[in-house]
Design a protein around this motif. Structure first.
Motif, PDB file in Angstrom:
ATOM      1  N   ALA A  40       0.832  -1.207   0.000  1.00  0.00           N
ATOM      2  CA  ALA A  40       0.000   0.000   0.000  1.00  0.00           C
ATOM      3  C   ALA A  40       0.866   1.255   0.000  1.00  0.00           C
ATOM      4  O   ALA A  40       0.528   2.251  -0.659  1.00  0.00           O
ATOM      5  N   VAL A  41       1.975   1.225   0.747  1.00  0.00           N
ATOM      6  CA  VAL A  41       2.928   2.331   0.734  1.00  0.00           C
ATOM      7  C   VAL A  41       4.015   1.997  -0.283  1.00  0.00           C
ATOM      8  O   VAL A  41       4.669   0.962  -0.176  1.00  0.00           O
ATOM      9  N   PRO A  42       4.194   2.847  -1.282  1.00  0.00           N
ATOM     10  CA  PRO A  42       5.186   2.510  -2.321  1.00  0.00           C
ATOM     11  C   PRO A  42       6.592   2.431  -1.760  1.00  0.00           C
ATOM     12  O   PRO A  42       6.998   3.240  -0.930  1.00  0.00           O
ATOM     13  N   ARG A  43       7.318   1.440  -2.200  1.00  0.00           N
ATOM     14  CA  ARG A  43       8.714   1.282  -1.765  1.00  0.00           C
ATOM     15  C   ARG A  43       9.577   2.320  -2.480  1.00  0.00           C
ATOM     16  O   ARG A  43       9.544   2.416  -3.721  1.00  0.00           O
ATOM     17  N   PRO A  44      10.353   3.113  -1.754  1.00  0.00           N
ATOM     18  CA  PRO A  44      11.165   4.163  -2.394  1.00  0.00           C
ATOM     19  C   PRO A  44      12.260   3.571  -3.275  1.00  0.00           C
ATOM     20  O   PRO A  44      12.796   2.502  -3.011  1.00  0.00           O
ATOM     21  N   ASP A  45      12.574   4.306  -4.335  1.00  0.00           N
ATOM     22  CA  ASP A  45      13.723   3.976  -5.171  1.00  0.00           C
ATOM     23  C   ASP A  45      14.997   4.635  -4.637  1.00  0.00           C
ATOM     24  O   ASP A  45      16.100   4.257  -5.042  1.00  0.00           O
ATOM     25  N   LEU A  46      14.831   5.616  -3.740  1.00  0.00           N
ATOM     26  CA  LEU A  46      15.966   6.354  -3.195  1.00  0.00           C
ATOM     27  C   LEU A  46      15.580   6.876  -1.809  1.00  0.00           C
ATOM     28  O   LEU A  46      14.425   7.271  -1.589  1.00  0.00           O
ATOM     29  N   LEU A  47      16.546   6.869  -0.869  1.00  0.00           N
ATOM     30  CA  LEU A  47      16.326   7.405   0.472  1.00  0.00           C
ATOM     31  C   LEU A  47      17.222   8.616   0.698  1.00  0.00           C
ATOM     32  O   LEU A  47      18.370   8.652   0.219  1.00  0.00           O
ATOM     33  N   ILE A  48      16.690   9.589   1.446  1.00  0.00           N
ATOM     34  CA  ILE A  48      17.462  10.750   1.895  1.00  0.00           C
ATOM     35  C   ILE A  48      17.333  10.825   3.413  1.00  0.00           C
ATOM     36  O   ILE A  48      16.217  10.918   3.939  1.00  0.00           O
ATOM     37  N   VAL A  49      18.463  10.755   4.109  1.00  0.00           N
ATOM     38  CA  VAL A  49      18.503  10.942   5.561  1.00  0.00           C
ATOM     39  C   VAL A  49      19.052  12.346   5.795  1.00  0.00           C
ATOM     40  O   VAL A  49      20.212  12.634   5.451  1.00  0.00           O
ATOM     41  N   ALA A  50      18.232  13.243   6.368  1.00  0.00           N
ATOM     42  CA  ALA A  50      18.596  14.662   6.394  1.00  0.00           C
ATOM     43  C   ALA A  50      18.396  15.257   7.779  1.00  0.00           C
ATOM     44  O   ALA A  50      17.518  14.847   8.549  1.00  0.00           O
ATOM     45  N   ARG A  51      19.229  16.258   8.059  1.00  0.00           N
ATOM     46  CA  ARG A  51      19.113  17.057   9.275  1.00  0.00           C
ATOM     47  C   ARG A  51      19.819  18.375   9.040  1.00  0.00           C
ATOM     48  O   ARG A  51      20.804  18.455   8.318  1.00  0.00           O
ATOM     49  N   GLY A  52      19.343  19.443   9.685  1.00  0.00           N
ATOM     50  CA  GLY A  52      19.983  20.744   9.562  1.00  0.00           C
ATOM     51  C   GLY A  52      21.290  20.794  10.330  1.00  0.00           C
ATOM     52  O   GLY A  52      21.702  19.838  10.988  1.00  0.00           O
ATOM     53  N   GLY A  53      21.941  21.949  10.272  1.00  0.00           N
ATOM     54  CA  GLY A  53      23.236  22.099  10.916  1.00  0.00           C
ATOM     55  C   GLY A  53      23.121  22.195  12.423  1.00  0.00           C
ATOM     56  O   GLY A  53      22.039  22.347  13.000  1.00  0.00           O
ATOM     57  N   GLY A  54      24.260  22.110  13.093  1.00  0.00           N
ATOM     58  CA  GLY A  54      24.316  22.188  14.545  1.00  0.00           C
ATOM     59  C   GLY A  54      25.691  21.811  15.039  1.00  0.00           C
ATOM     60  O   GLY A  54      26.618  21.534  14.254  1.00  0.00           O
ATOM     61  N   SER A  55      25.854  21.819  16.358  1.00  0.00           N
ATOM     62  CA  SER A  55      27.129  21.434  16.947  1.00  0.00           C
ATOM     63  C   SER A  55      27.334  19.934  16.833  1.00  0.00           C
ATOM     64  O   SER A  55      26.428  19.181  16.446  1.00  0.00           O
ATOM     65  N   ILE A  56      28.517  19.497  17.212  1.00  0.00           N
ATOM     66  CA  ILE A  56      28.795  18.069  17.144  1.00  0.00           C
ATOM     67  C   ILE A  56      27.913  17.286  18.100  1.00  0.00           C
ATOM     68  O   ILE A  56      27.536  16.148  17.831  1.00  0.00           O
ATOM     69  N   GLU A  57      27.561  17.944  19.217  1.00  0.00           N
ATOM     70  CA  GLU A  57      26.639  17.277  20.134  1.00  0.00           C
ATOM     71  C   GLU A  57      25.258  17.129  19.513  1.00  0.00           C
ATOM     72  O   GLU A  57      24.586  16.105  19.684  1.00  0.00           O
ATOM     73  N   ASP A  58      24.823  18.168  18.783  1.00  0.00           N
ATOM     74  CA  ASP A  58      23.498  18.108  18.145  1.00  0.00           C
ATOM     75  C   ASP A  58      23.444  17.037  17.059  1.00  0.00           C
ATOM     76  O   ASP A  58      22.400  16.407  16.846  1.00  0.00           O
ATOM     77  N   LEU A  59      24.535  16.834  16.377  1.00  0.00           N
ATOM     78  CA  LEU A  59      24.566  15.867  15.265  1.00  0.00           C
ATOM     79  C   LEU A  59      25.004  14.473  15.704  1.00  0.00           C
ATOM     80  O   LEU A  59      25.155  13.592  14.864  1.00  0.00           O
ATOM     81  N   TRP A  60      25.195  14.283  17.000  1.00  0.00           N
ATOM     82  CA  TRP A  60      25.801  13.022  17.437  1.00  0.00           C
ATOM     83  C   TRP A  60      24.927  11.803  17.157  1.00  0.00           C
ATOM     84  O   TRP A  60      25.442  10.695  17.012  1.00  0.00           O
TER      85      TRP A  60
END
Length: 448
Positions: free
Chosen positions: A198-218
């Motif tokens: 029912a949910v189409p299987r993606p042909d491509l994935l994007i894992v995204a997050r905005g900028g931040g400190s190293i602690e924020d991106l950990w």
């Protein structure tokens, strides 16, 4: 001392007074030290020591607090622990009950980053040979990010501008407690979708997050996220932080994008450019086909000019056809004359006299054959007094006297019927009796 009448403390009373004193004097404290002797019990509680160059203090983290730590504690890691100082009467030891733990500065995080990078890289999670190529024009793109931030809006706007594509968003927390687990579950969830679900299987994935400190991106440096990215069978783009930010997710992904907007640009081509390219290729194909047609026409015209004329090509064949027609006419005339002659000879052979002569000869041959057949009939000699001898039981013809003697019972066939006979005596025939005996030579008298 002698004469001292002070009452003695029990061990429990002393331990209780020490406990109240320590907790009342210090309460909540914040300690900086290096983790040593890290252990996680089966219950989920964590036991460790914090130390520096001169002292060591025991520490404990209950299961709920331990699961909320945004990184993986391990020996040798410098941390800042906040908690309540207390005593443990059962061991006469004091300890800190840790309620919060964080890394002690960016240097410690970078050291942990490099350690994790070396460990996971040694397992082959960052190998270039394992990178999957991105699809040229994906029909469905899956995005793992926060549903409320500016990141998802930037991705959708860029995709809409470049090439409108169906997008499926898996909302997750990208920072804080449990965020790494949510990101890993989202990646594995997309990878587990069936192709015809029912949910189409993606042909491509994007894992995204905005900028931040190293602690924020950990969260995107956590082992659980890195392994989920490396195990994903769908091509994946990592777009975590700004252009200068680097995470372990970037190393494990099939492609790193400097920003989430750049990830959208890498995911799809520009539709307008595709259309212009197709139009250009169509025009070039038409020109090539037209040029090929024109050159073919030129080559054909050149060949036509050097080809001999039709009359020159067909002249000899026409002449041979005329000669064959004349020869055919003469041959037909000769064949017709021969047929007439054969017909005349056949007609002469069919005259009445000739037919009567041939008929008489045929009658004579037939009569001669009849006479011969009649003379060869086996009963013909019976008319001249001969008899036909047959063995009565076997019905075979007795042709010799020996056959008759062996049969004993005979049947004689005469002209007017048969007579049964029996062999009574066997002797020489009348022919043998009439045959003269050979003369005997007189015996010569003995002269001596």
């Amino acid at each position: 001392m002698p004469g001292d009448n002070a009452a003695a403390f029990t061990v429990s009373e002393l331990s209780g007074r020490l406990k109240r004193m320590v907790e009342g004097e210090f309460g909540h404290v914040k300690l900086r030290g290096e983790i040593s002797g890290f252990k996680r019990a089966a219950s989920g509680h964590v036991y460790l020591c914090l130390k520096d160059e001169k002292a060591v203090i025991d520490g404990v983290m209950w299961r709920g607090v331990a699961s909320a730590v945004p990184f993986a504690p391990q020996d040798g890691l410098e941390v800042i622990a906040t908690g309540k100082l207390t005593t443990y009467p059962g061991r006469s030891k004091y300890q800190i009950v840790i309620e919060r733990m964080e890394l002690a500065g960016e240097g410690a995080l970078m050291a942990l980053f490099e350690k994790l990078k070396a460990t996971l890289g040694a397992e082959g999670l960052f190998d270039t040979a394992a990178k999957k190529p991105l699809p040229f024009l994906p029909r469905t793109i899956g995005v793992v990010t926060s549903p409320t931030g500016a990141v998802i809006r930037d991705i959708l706007h860029r995709l809409e501008d470049r090439c409108p594509t169906h997008v499926v968003v898996w909302p997750v927390k990208v920072q804080g407690e449990g965020s790494a687990q949510e990101v890993a579950r989202a990646i594995r969830g997309f990878d587990a979708l069936p192709a015809d679900g029912a949910v189409p299987r993606p042909d491509l994935l994007i894992v995204a997050r905005g900028g931040g400190s190293i602690e924020d991106l950990w969260s995107f440096n956590e082992e659980v996220v890195v392994r989920a990215i490396a195990d994903c069978s769908i091509p994946l783009i990592s777009a975590v932080g700004h252009e200068t930010d680097t995470s372990l997710s970037d190393h494990a992904a099939d492609l790193r994008a400097p920003t989430p907007t750049a990830a959208a640009e890498l995911a799809v081509p520009v539709l307008a450019e595709l259309r212009n390219m197709l139009a250009t290729m169509t025009l070039r194909s038409e020109r090539c086909a037209r040029r090929y047609h024109e050159r073919g026409r030129e080559r054909l015209d050149a060949l036509v000019r050097v080809l001999p004329k039709r009359d020159a090509l067909l002249g000899p064949q026409r002449q041979r056809a005329d000669e064959a027609a004349r020869a055919l006419g003469l041959a037909l005339e000769r064949r017709l004359a021969l047929g007439h002659r054969q017909l005349d000879r056949a007609a002469g052979a069919l005259r009445p006299a000739m037919l009567a002569q041939r008929l008489a000869a045929a009658k004579d041959r037939l009569a001669s054959a009849g006479r011969l057949l009649e003379a060869a009939h086996p009963e013909k000699p019976l008319e001249r007094g001969y008899a036909w001898v047959e063995a009565r039981e076997s019905g075979t013809v007795a042709t010799t006297a020996d056959d008759a003697r062996k049969a004993a019972a005979l049947r004689l066939h005469f002209k007017d019927g048969t007579v049964d006979a029996r062999v009574e005596r066997s002797g020489p025939t009348s022919y043998d009796r009439k045959k003269p005996k050979p003369a005997t030579k007189p015996e010569q008298p003995n002269l001596l």
